[in-house]
Scaffold this motif. Structure first.
Motif, PDB file in Angstrom:
ATOM      1  N   GLY A 412     -49.352 -15.763  10.940  1.00 12.20           N
ATOM      2  CA  GLY A 412     -50.392 -16.612  11.519  1.00 12.20           C
ATOM      3  C   GLY A 412     -51.120 -16.040  12.720  1.00 12.20           C
ATOM      4  N   GLU A 413     -51.042 -14.717  12.927  1.00 13.36           N
ATOM      5  CA  GLU A 413     -51.694 -14.131  14.097  1.00 13.36           C
ATOM      6  C   GLU A 413     -53.206 -14.363  14.077  1.00 13.36           C
ATOM      7  N   GLY A 414     -53.822 -14.149  12.915  1.00 14.46           N
ATOM      8  CA  GLY A 414     -55.264 -14.348  12.810  1.00 14.46           C
ATOM      9  C   GLY A 414     -55.675 -15.764  13.145  1.00 14.46           C
ATOM     10  N   ASP A 415     -54.917 -16.746  12.657  1.00 13.81           N
ATOM     11  CA  ASP A 415     -55.220 -18.149  12.951  1.00 13.81           C
ATOM     12  C   ASP A 415     -54.935 -18.503  14.401  1.00 13.81           C
ATOM     13  N   MET A 416     -53.893 -17.922  14.967  1.00 13.28           N
ATOM     14  CA  MET A 416     -53.595 -18.160  16.379  1.00 13.28           C
ATOM     15  C   MET A 416     -54.783 -17.757  17.246  1.00 13.28           C
ATOM     16  N   LEU A 417     -55.308 -16.566  17.007  1.00 14.56           N
ATOM     17  CA  LEU A 417     -56.425 -16.089  17.824  1.00 14.56           C
ATOM     18  C   LEU A 417     -57.663 -16.956  17.625  1.00 14.56           C
ATOM     19  N   ARG A 423     -61.873 -13.722  19.206  1.00 16.25           N
ATOM     20  CA  ARG A 423     -62.285 -13.041  17.985  1.00 16.25           C
ATOM     21  C   ARG A 423     -61.359 -11.865  17.704  1.00 16.25           C
ATOM     22  N   TYR A 424     -60.727 -11.909  16.548  1.00 15.74           N
ATOM     23  CA  TYR A 424     -59.797 -10.859  16.142  1.00 15.74           C
ATOM     24  C   TYR A 424     -60.473  -9.497  16.248  1.00 15.74           C
ATOM     25  N   GLY A 425     -59.799  -8.546  16.887  1.00 10.91           N
ATOM     26  CA  GLY A 425     -60.334  -7.192  17.027  1.00 10.91           C
ATOM     27  C   GLY A 425     -61.048  -6.941  18.337  1.00 10.91           C
ATOM     28  N   GLY A 514     -49.045 -12.581   8.338  1.00  9.94           N
ATOM     29  CA  GLY A 514     -48.529 -11.585   9.272  1.00  9.94           C
ATOM     30  C   GLY A 514     -49.417 -11.363  10.466  1.00  9.94           C
ATOM     31  N   ILE A 515     -49.677 -10.085  10.757  1.00  7.42           N
ATOM     32  CA  ILE A 515     -50.541  -9.709  11.881  1.00  7.42           C
ATOM     33  C   ILE A 515     -51.994  -9.579  11.449  1.00  7.42           C
ATOM     34  N   GLU A 516     -52.252  -9.768  10.147  1.00 12.09           N
ATOM     35  CA  GLU A 516     -53.585  -9.541   9.591  1.00 12.09           C
ATOM     36  C   GLU A 516     -54.581 -10.625  10.000  1.00 12.09           C
ATOM     37  N   PRO A 517     -55.863 -10.275  10.027  1.00  7.14           N
ATOM     38  CA  PRO A 517     -56.885 -11.307  10.203  1.00  7.14           C
ATOM     39  C   PRO A 517     -56.976 -12.160   8.944  1.00  7.14           C
ATOM     40  N   VAL A 518     -57.690 -13.273   9.024  1.00  3.42           N
ATOM     41  CA  VAL A 518     -57.940 -14.085   7.837  1.00  3.42           C
ATOM     42  C   VAL A 518     -58.741 -13.254   6.850  1.00  3.42           C
ATOM     43  N   PHE A 519     -58.380 -13.357   5.559  1.00  4.20           N
ATOM     44  CA  PHE A 519     -59.126 -12.576   4.566  1.00  4.20           C
ATOM     45  C   PHE A 519     -60.526 -13.146   4.392  1.00  4.20           C
ATOM     46  N   LEU A 520     -60.629 -14.418   4.005  1.00  3.76           N
ATOM     47  CA  LEU A 520     -61.913 -15.109   3.894  1.00  3.76           C
ATOM     48  C   LEU A 520     -61.708 -16.559   4.311  1.00  3.76           C
ATOM     49  N   PRO A 521     -62.581 -17.103   5.122  1.00  3.26           N
ATOM     50  CA  PRO A 521     -62.434 -18.518   5.479  1.00  3.26           C
ATOM     51  C   PRO A 521     -62.835 -19.449   4.343  1.00  3.26           C
ATOM     52  N   VAL A 522     -63.697 -18.963   3.441  1.00  2.99           N
ATOM     53  CA  VAL A 522     -64.163 -19.771   2.307  1.00  2.99           C
ATOM     54  C   VAL A 522     -64.270 -18.860   1.090  1.00  2.99           C
ATOM     55  N   TYR A 523     -63.782 -19.306  -0.042  1.00  9.27           N
ATOM     56  CA  TYR A 523     -63.927 -18.534  -1.266  1.00  9.27           C
ATOM     57  C   TYR A 523     -63.965 -19.482  -2.452  1.00  9.27           C
ATOM     58  N   LYS A 524     -64.252 -18.923  -3.611  1.00 12.38           N
ATOM     59  CA  LYS A 524     -64.361 -19.740  -4.819  1.00 12.38           C
ATOM     60  C   LYS A 524     -63.203 -19.469  -5.766  1.00 12.38           C
ATOM     61  N   ARG A 525     -62.795 -20.528  -6.462  1.00 11.18           N
ATOM     62  CA  ARG A 525     -61.856 -20.387  -7.569  1.00 11.18           C
ATOM     63  C   ARG A 525     -62.455 -21.069  -8.787  1.00 11.18           C
ATOM     64  N   ARG A 526     -61.865 -20.773  -9.931  1.00 13.92           N
ATOM     65  CA  ARG A 526     -62.328 -21.378 -11.174  1.00 13.92           C
ATOM     66  C   ARG A 526     -61.159 -22.026 -11.879  1.00 13.92           C
TER      67      ARG A 526
END
Length: 852
Positions: A412-417, A423-425, A514-526
């Motif tokens: 949750g590091e990306g969400d924490m920041l 801003r991550y980075g 983990g330590i990663e930023p969020v991949f995408l805040p919004v995306y599509k599924r089918r």
């Protein structure tokens, strides 16, 4: 349901059981409708026996199970934590989350399995004899069947061409054994997933270039991750443009073999392969050894040899580690508001509790190992057959009890920041992250010192041995009082911290990974829908007539931000509206593809100073990233103090979710009917029934346009160097007007080489069928449908059936990663949520895979 069937489902071992669907529905409710989190929990972590009967209906029952078992261990020691206190830390995946093996295995009396997430094997003085290599192979398999991921190093194996005292006369080198270990991994099933393996080799080894190239050959070493152990001397030679000496044995003062190489040429090969396929990974080995606290005890058997499959735990032979993640997002008070702050006091307290729980889990693991040993002893097999497995677990037990190694990490590091408005980075975000990880390190070590007072230090603790270690020196400077206590009382655990990937864990914490930023805040599924059902929206109909609905998925904490800012979360937003929303949010320019790559590398290096093991992190690059950039990132990672790094260029290997604003075009459409004179081509090699096969795949706009496949042997005349992987298929005509297909490539000296008349080299029957398949490809049939067409051909000739397999395997390479399979169900769980990854079918529900 009949009465007898009900009884079968509700009473097993005298305990109530639940159906998969019952548990899924309850988990779905628990996770507020999050289908993926519910599936993951039911398939991977709900208490089950080897027959698949479920004994837990919700994650809450799992958390009580974990609390009861840890509390049972706590009662053995002074000042025990209560079951209720522990449950409060586990509940809702809010604060402390045991990862993988511990979550599934603690309190599970129905399966004989280890709680450890990862192991490293291989003797401290490894043998390169066949006997020694086969022993490692068996140990690897024995560990994988008990759920463990395994790593081992190949630097001890003699280089190719070395003299040996047997009938072979010379050594085959490293690559054949890479294939052996890889194949063994693929053969072992672990509750619906294959085993996980890391193979490493020192860059100083004369076969290291062959090691680097091995995975680039289609169909080889598909069951292992590979990493190169790179030393400071090699990196300096790369930067300075000087020669570098390779030798065998790699650590010998007086080696039997040595040769000087151009460091930059080998470096460029490593960089190219990583750019193309995301492997090999890089391990900066001198940094790992220099910073490793356990290596202070190298003379007692704690010399680090390799890492686990994801690279975050460097280990000595027969050591293992269990993982826990602390959910950083949960320590943000008033998230996504002007009053947001990080609760350091609560975080310190919980970091201490996490270390205490980790130490309890070691005792639980020792119980599990005793159970494994009891089973081995009770097995009716001959003692000689059981000897390797028995000694393996005795060695692992000794290391676990003696070193008591733990693996506290974060998620949750990306969400924490983002929740704090950072801003991550950015520099300020990185400074804050470093402070959080410094606090975690000092708090965990303080807890381990306290545990040493109550429970005793790990048996080989020696403050004198550790005093020059850079990590210990940083701790001493950060908390002098704690360090003095540690010198006096010791500490409970030889090493404590890591940052592991938290894929399924973060799905259940509903945070970034983990330590990663969020991949995408919004995306599509089918999802597939029945067009006749009421209130169903059909967004498109595919080429086989199935109806699909597209729907927007918001990242969980993005929804939290929307609610905190009184933004409607139920509205059906247009893409333009979504873009504006993201611009307003703290996730803007802070996702995986937005973060400045150099900044992320430097952040990893700074955080690494407060992590005594290592960090699993991936630098995500766009498909347009150059090899030069990959090389620059690797050099910066070395200079910044990273212990390892992996670079992933979009499209080079693993599939990802689609960004809304970059909606992937549907496969299909028609190519021009007139074939271009020259096509780019891939060369794909593989084996069918021990026969060597080769495929030439002509590409137009990156998609297969034609394919010519057949046996590759001397009689066919396809004498193509194995290093050739790309070239051109050129259509021309002979003097009599007959069309001809030639293959042209550039050899190592830079000269063009042409193989004339592919159409005459292959078996005529193969060639005729190849024209048929090429015809449907040229007219726009989707690749998966083409594969189904080939597999459905009813042919009696065995050679032609082998040819079918060859075409299927070659074409599967070109199905875009992340593509949902149109047909078939998971053989493990029955789900139809199958997607293609690297030519394999992966079940998104349970994680099982099927390749070939």
């Amino acid at each position: 349901m009949a009465e007898a069937e009900v009884n079968l489902q509700t009473k097993v071992h005298g305990e109530k059981t639940f159906t998969h669907e019952d548990a899924y529905q309850k988990a779905l409710e628990y996770f507020n409708g999050d289908e993926l989190a519910a599936r993951v929990w039911v398939n991977k972590y709900a208490l089950k026996d080897s027959n698949g009967y479920l004994y837990e209906l919700t994650p809450d029952e799992m958390h009580w199970r974990l609390a009861r078992e840890v509390a049972r261990i706590e009662k053995k020691y002074p000042n025990p934590m209560s079951e209720e206190e522990l449950y409060g830390l586990f509940r809702g995946f809010k604060y402390i989350v045991p990862q993988g093996g511990p979550m599934a295995g603690i309190g599970n009396a129905y399966q004989v399995a280890s709680l450890s997430n990862c192991f490293v094997i291989g003797d401290a003085g490894p043998s390169d004899s066949y006997g020694g290599i086969m022993k490692v192979d068996q140990e690897q398999v024995q560990l994988m069947k008990r759920r463990g991921g395994v790593g081992h190093d190949l630097s001890h194996i003699r280089p190719k061409g070395s003299p040996v005292k047997n009938s072979a006369l010379t050594s085959t080198g490293i690559v054949p054994f890479m294939e052996r270990f890889s194949n063994s991994t693929r053969e072992v099933a672990q509750d619906g997933r294959r085993g996980a393996l890391m193979l490493s080799v020192s860059v100083k080894h004369p076969d290291s270039e062959k090691f680097v190239d091995a995975k680039m050959e289609e169909g080889k070493v598909t069951g292992a991750n590979v990493s190169v152990k790179i030393d400071d001397e090699f990196m300096r030679a790369v930067v300075d443009g000087t020669e570098y000496q390779q030798q065998y044995p790699v650590d010998a003062a007086d080696p039997k073999m040595k040769k000087n190489i151009n460091a930059r040429q080998l470096w460029e090969k490593v960089v190219h392969n990583a750019w193309k396929s995301a492997e090999p990974g890089i391990l900066f080995w001198d940094t790992i050894i220099r910073e490793s606290v356990p290596d202070s005890y190298a003379d007692l058997g704690y010399r680090t040899m390799s890492t686990n499959p994801c690279g975050e735990i460097p280990l000595c032979p027969y050591d293992s580690c269990r993982l826990i993640a602390v959910n950083l997002y949960s320590y943000v008070d008033n998230p996504f508001t002007e009053n947001a702050s990080f609760n350091f006091d609560l975080f310190k307290q919980h970091a201490g509790h996490a270390q205490r729980i980790m130490d309890d889990i070691i005792d639980l693991e020792l119980e599990k190992i005793d159970g494994i040993l009891e089973k081995i002893i009770a097995d009716p097999e001959d003692e000689e057959i059981k000897r390797v497995e028995k000694n393996l677990w005795l060695n692992i037990r000794k290391k676990a009890e003696e070193g008591r190694r733990t693996g506290i990490g974060i998620t949750g590091e990306g969400d924490m920041l983002a929740a704090l408005g950072l801003r991550y980075g950015s520099d300020i975000a990185t400074e804050f992250s470093v402070e959080v990880h410094k606090t975690l390190a000092t708090s965990a070590y303080k807890s381990s010192v306290g545990l040493a007072k109550e429970r005793g230090a790990f048996p080989v603790f020696d403050a004198e041995k550790e005093k020059e270690n850079p990590f210990i020196q940083r701790l001493a400077e950060a908390d002098p009082e704690m360090y003095e206590e540690m010198k006096k009382h010791g500490r409970r655990n030889i090493a404590l911290l890591t940052i592991a990937p938290t894929g399924t864990t973060s799905l259940m914490t509903q945070t970034s990974s983990g330590i990663e930023p969020v991949f995408l805040p919004v995306y599509k599924r089918r999802r597939k829908v029945n067009p006749n059902d009421p209130e169903v929206r059909v967004d498109f109909v595919d080429e086989v007539g199935d109806s699909w609905e597209e729907y927007i998925v918001f990242h969980h904490k993005f929804v939290t931000w929307m609610k905190a800012n009184k933004i409607d979360t139920t509205k059906n937003y247009t893409q333009a509206e979504l873009d504006k929303l993201i611009e307003k949010s703290p996730y803007y320019k802070a996702t995986s593809n937005d973060v400045d790559w150099m900044s992320k590398v430097r952040m990893q290096g700074q955080v690494q100073k407060w992590v005594d093991h290592s960090i699993s992190v991936t630098i995500n690059l766009p498909s347009t990233a150059t090899e030069e950039l990959v090389g620059q990132l690797y050099v910066e990672a070395w200079k910044s103090g990273c212990k390892g790094v992996t670079v992933y260029r979009d499209g080079s290997r693993a599939g990802v979710l689609l960004n809304n604003s970059e909606k992937k075009e549907e496969e299909g459409g028609k190519f021009p009917k007139k074939r271009p004179e020259t096509l780019e081509a891939d060369v794909v090699r593989f084996q069918n029934n021990k026969e060597k096969w080769i495929a030439f795949v002509g590409l137009l706009e990156g998609r297969p346009y034609e394919i010519f496949t057949g046996l590759a042997d001397d009689e066919d005349g396809i004498l193509l160097p194995k290093s050739v992987q790309k070239g051109y298929i050129i259509k021309s005509r002979d003097s009599d007007g007959t069309s001809r297909y030639d293959f042209q490539y550039v050899n190592k000296r830079g000269y063009k080489t042409t193989i004339e008349g592919l159409s005459f080299k292959f078996n005529k029957e193969f060639w005729n069928y190849a024209k048929l398949i090429s015809g449907v490809l040229r007219h726009g049939m989707q690749i998966e449908d083409s594969i189904h067409l080939v597999s459905g051909l009813q042919l009696d000739n065995e050679n032609i059936n082998n040819w079918k397999n060859g075409v299927e395997r070659a074409l599967k390479k070109y199905i875009p990663n992340g593509t949902k399979a149109k047909k078939g169900h998971c053989e493990n769980c029955g789900s139809d949520e199958l997607i293609y990854q690297e030519g394999c079918l992966i079940c998104q529900s349970c994680g099982s895979s099927k390749c070939g």
